[in-house]
Design a protein around this motif. Sequence first.
Motif, PDB file in Angstrom:
ATOM      1  N   PHE A 111       0.837  -1.203   0.000  1.00 46.17           N
ATOM      2  CA  PHE A 111       0.000   0.000   0.000  1.00 46.17           C
ATOM      3  C   PHE A 111       0.871   1.251   0.000  1.00 46.17           C
ATOM      4  O   PHE A 111       1.844   1.349   0.757  1.00 46.17           O
ATOM      5  CB  PHE A 111      -0.907   0.018   1.228  1.00 46.17           C
ATOM      6  CG  PHE A 111      -2.238  -0.642   1.008  1.00 46.17           C
ATOM      7  CD1 PHE A 111      -3.354   0.105   0.664  1.00 46.17           C
ATOM      8  CD2 PHE A 111      -2.380  -2.016   1.135  1.00 46.17           C
ATOM      9  CE1 PHE A 111      -4.592  -0.489   0.453  1.00 46.17           C
ATOM     10  CE2 PHE A 111      -3.601  -2.627   0.926  1.00 46.17           C
ATOM     11  CZ  PHE A 111      -4.708  -1.865   0.582  1.00 46.17           C
ATOM     12  N   ASP A 113      -0.534   4.290   0.720  1.00 43.24           N
ATOM     13  CA  ASP A 113      -1.034   5.081   1.848  1.00 43.24           C
ATOM     14  C   ASP A 113      -2.149   4.301   2.541  1.00 43.24           C
ATOM     15  O   ASP A 113      -3.333   4.543   2.306  1.00 43.24           O
ATOM     16  CB  ASP A 113      -1.543   6.442   1.359  1.00 43.24           C
ATOM     17  CG  ASP A 113      -1.907   7.394   2.497  1.00 43.24           C
ATOM     18  OD1 ASP A 113      -1.945   6.942   3.663  1.00 43.24           O
ATOM     19  OD2 ASP A 113      -2.157   8.581   2.217  1.00 43.24           O
ATOM     20  N   PHE A 114      -1.773   3.355   3.395  1.00 45.40           N
ATOM     21  CA  PHE A 114      -2.760   2.490   4.035  1.00 45.40           C
ATOM     22  C   PHE A 114      -3.631   3.266   5.020  1.00 45.40           C
ATOM     23  O   PHE A 114      -4.800   2.928   5.218  1.00 45.40           O
ATOM     24  CB  PHE A 114      -2.069   1.333   4.747  1.00 45.40           C
ATOM     25  CG  PHE A 114      -3.020   0.281   5.242  1.00 45.40           C
ATOM     26  CD1 PHE A 114      -3.738  -0.500   4.356  1.00 45.40           C
ATOM     27  CD2 PHE A 114      -3.206   0.067   6.600  1.00 45.40           C
ATOM     28  CE1 PHE A 114      -4.625  -1.475   4.801  1.00 45.40           C
ATOM     29  CE2 PHE A 114      -4.080  -0.902   7.056  1.00 45.40           C
ATOM     30  CZ  PHE A 114      -4.796  -1.672   6.158  1.00 45.40           C
ATOM     31  N   LYS A 116      -4.882   6.138   4.628  1.00 50.70           N
ATOM     32  CA  LYS A 116      -5.976   6.693   3.813  1.00 50.70           C
ATOM     33  C   LYS A 116      -7.003   5.608   3.504  1.00 50.70           C
ATOM     34  O   LYS A 116      -8.222   5.860   3.547  1.00 50.70           O
ATOM     35  CB  LYS A 116      -5.408   7.277   2.522  1.00 50.70           C
ATOM     36  CG  LYS A 116      -6.439   7.837   1.572  1.00 50.70           C
ATOM     37  CD  LYS A 116      -5.766   8.318   0.296  1.00 50.70           C
ATOM     38  CE  LYS A 116      -6.787   8.751  -0.742  1.00 50.70           C
ATOM     39  NZ  LYS A 116      -6.136   9.112  -2.031  1.00 50.70           N
ATOM     40  N   PHE A 117      -6.548   4.397   3.202  1.00 45.57           N
ATOM     41  CA  PHE A 117      -7.465   3.296   2.913  1.00 45.57           C
ATOM     42  C   PHE A 117      -8.328   2.980   4.126  1.00 45.57           C
ATOM     43  O   PHE A 117      -9.543   2.779   4.010  1.00 45.57           O
ATOM     44  CB  PHE A 117      -6.676   2.059   2.489  1.00 45.57           C
ATOM     45  CG  PHE A 117      -7.544   0.885   2.108  1.00 45.57           C
ATOM     46  CD1 PHE A 117      -8.268   0.889   0.933  1.00 45.57           C
ATOM     47  CD2 PHE A 117      -7.619  -0.226   2.930  1.00 45.57           C
ATOM     48  CE1 PHE A 117      -9.065  -0.189   0.571  1.00 45.57           C
ATOM     49  CE2 PHE A 117      -8.415  -1.315   2.581  1.00 45.57           C
ATOM     50  CZ  PHE A 117      -9.137  -1.302   1.401  1.00 45.57           C
ATOM     51  N   ASN A 120     -11.039   5.479   4.502  1.00 46.98           N
ATOM     52  CA  ASN A 120     -12.148   5.195   3.586  1.00 46.98           C
ATOM     53  C   ASN A 120     -13.030   4.069   4.127  1.00 46.98           C
ATOM     54  O   ASN A 120     -14.259   4.136   4.033  1.00 46.98           O
ATOM     55  CB  ASN A 120     -11.604   4.797   2.216  1.00 46.98           C
ATOM     56  CG  ASN A 120     -10.937   5.937   1.469  1.00 46.98           C
ATOM     57  OD1 ASN A 120      -9.976   5.728   0.732  1.00 46.98           O
ATOM     58  ND2 ASN A 120     -11.408   7.157   1.655  1.00 46.98           N
ATOM     59  N   ALA A 140      -9.299  -1.029  -4.067  1.00 49.84           N
ATOM     60  CA  ALA A 140      -8.249  -0.038  -4.319  1.00 49.84           C
ATOM     61  C   ALA A 140      -7.793  -0.256  -5.761  1.00 49.84           C
ATOM     62  O   ALA A 140      -8.439  -0.980  -6.523  1.00 49.84           O
ATOM     63  CB  ALA A 140      -7.105  -0.209  -3.327  1.00 49.84           C
ATOM     64  N   THR A 184     -12.335   2.939  -4.049  1.00 49.10           N
ATOM     65  CA  THR A 184     -11.693   4.026  -3.304  1.00 49.10           C
ATOM     66  C   THR A 184     -10.430   4.451  -4.042  1.00 49.10           C
ATOM     67  O   THR A 184      -9.825   3.666  -4.776  1.00 49.10           O
ATOM     68  CB  THR A 184     -11.301   3.584  -1.878  1.00 49.10           C
ATOM     69  OG1 THR A 184     -10.266   2.593  -1.947  1.00 49.10           O
ATOM     70  CG2 THR A 184     -12.499   3.019  -1.132  1.00 49.10           C
ATOM     71  N   ASN A 185     -10.035   5.694  -3.831  1.00 49.75           N
ATOM     72  CA  ASN A 185      -8.865   6.236  -4.524  1.00 49.75           C
ATOM     73  C   ASN A 185      -7.597   5.904  -3.732  1.00 49.75           C
ATOM     74  O   ASN A 185      -7.016   6.750  -3.060  1.00 49.75           O
ATOM     75  CB  ASN A 185      -9.010   7.744  -4.704  1.00 49.75           C
ATOM     76  CG  ASN A 185      -7.920   8.317  -5.583  1.00 49.75           C
ATOM     77  OD1 ASN A 185      -7.151   7.587  -6.202  1.00 49.75           O
ATOM     78  ND2 ASN A 185      -7.848   9.635  -5.658  1.00 49.75           N
ATOM     79  N   ASN A 186      -7.195   4.644  -3.809  1.00 44.29           N
ATOM     80  CA  ASN A 186      -5.995   4.173  -3.122  1.00 44.29           C
ATOM     81  C   ASN A 186      -5.156   3.342  -4.077  1.00 44.29           C
ATOM     82  O   ASN A 186      -5.695   2.550  -4.864  1.00 44.29           O
ATOM     83  CB  ASN A 186      -6.369   3.325  -1.900  1.00 44.29           C
ATOM     84  CG  ASN A 186      -6.956   4.156  -0.780  1.00 44.29           C
ATOM     85  OD1 ASN A 186      -6.230   4.751   0.009  1.00 44.29           O
ATOM     86  ND2 ASN A 186      -8.284   4.207  -0.709  1.00 44.29           N
ATOM     87  N   GLN A 262       2.748   9.345  -6.036  1.00 39.99           N
ATOM     88  CA  GLN A 262       1.982  10.442  -5.450  1.00 39.99           C
ATOM     89  C   GLN A 262       2.095  11.724  -6.270  1.00 39.99           C
ATOM     90  O   GLN A 262       1.237  12.602  -6.181  1.00 39.99           O
ATOM     91  CB  GLN A 262       2.438  10.664  -4.009  1.00 39.99           C
ATOM     92  CG  GLN A 262       2.044   9.504  -3.092  1.00 39.99           C
ATOM     93  CD  GLN A 262       2.525   9.666  -1.661  1.00 39.99           C
ATOM     94  OE1 GLN A 262       3.348  10.522  -1.369  1.00 39.99           O
ATOM     95  NE2 GLN A 262       2.010   8.855  -0.763  1.00 39.99           N
ATOM     96  N   ASN A 268      -3.273   8.848 -10.622  1.00 39.03           N
ATOM     97  CA  ASN A 268      -4.362   9.180  -9.705  1.00 39.03           C
ATOM     98  C   ASN A 268      -5.695   8.846 -10.357  1.00 39.03           C
ATOM     99  O   ASN A 268      -5.871   9.018 -11.559  1.00 39.03           O
ATOM    100  CB  ASN A 268      -4.332  10.665  -9.344  1.00 39.03           C
ATOM    101  CG  ASN A 268      -3.111  11.030  -8.521  1.00 39.03           C
ATOM    102  OD1 ASN A 268      -2.571  10.200  -7.807  1.00 39.03           O
ATOM    103  ND2 ASN A 268      -2.675  12.277  -8.636  1.00 39.03           N
TER     104      ASN A 268
END
Length: 292
Positions: A111, A113-114, A116-117, A120, A140, A184-186, A262, A268
Amino acid sequence: MRGKIQIGYLVSYDYELLKNSIPTIYSEADAIFLAIDKNRQTWKGESIYIDDSFFKWIKEFDVEEKITIYEDVFYVPNLTTMECEIRERKMLALKMGIGNWIIQIDSDEYFVDFKKFVSNLRKYDSYLINPEKKPIQICAFWVMLYKYTDNGILYVDKPLKAIFATNYPNYKNGRRIKGRQIYTNNIVLHESLSRTEDELRFKFENWGHNTDVNKDFLSKWLAVNENNYKKYKDFYYLQPKRWKKLAFFPTKNISEINDIIQKEKKLNVLNSVLYVKNLGHLIKYLLKKILE
């Protein structure tokens, strides 16, 4: 209801990659379960070896004592590799505990950015109440790492949807359940194919998709490098046209790749795209429920 963040790994021949994966999720996890076949067999029945140094690393790394080793018999001779996979995932999920967020991650998934996940996931905590009546699966997006080269890593140039979490782990195919999908945006780096040739051949013989691999995949994988990849197309190991093009990370360092991801706008997923995907899948799911 605020269930726990329970994370499970299926540990096999690529166990060393857990040293990349576990650190990306450790701080946000309530508990981490490592499912290991007690007879050290793959889903095809091939023997694997897990060095004692790996368990030493786990003990030294696990300063908060979150990690549980779960050993059982996961190879069943009269089942297919995919049936063995689904069976193991269900057995692991029961250990993790229904009523929590069941997140299953493979050893070769990292991941970006876990935290952030998890944020969500928390938007859907109400689904942890009577989960069998409203099963959902949270997605994701993979950035598929295709092949290591002399100066970096080739990767599939567009993120691909992947399912990671569910409130009700009644798995039907891999990590898929029969339930609504929520995007989700991950981003998750997936080192599925970026192995040595011998490691890749062993994987293709022993994983859940061992009977489905495109017969021309490996010859193309061997031929492609950082200088000629733009001359090729259609790279997916099952249905080649699903992965049309590759791109190139000029580094082999996973942390540096995270930074690039990122900053790279093309990797993205736009909020408008997520909205359309989520709305479309909700409508599709509701129509299926009506027709059942």
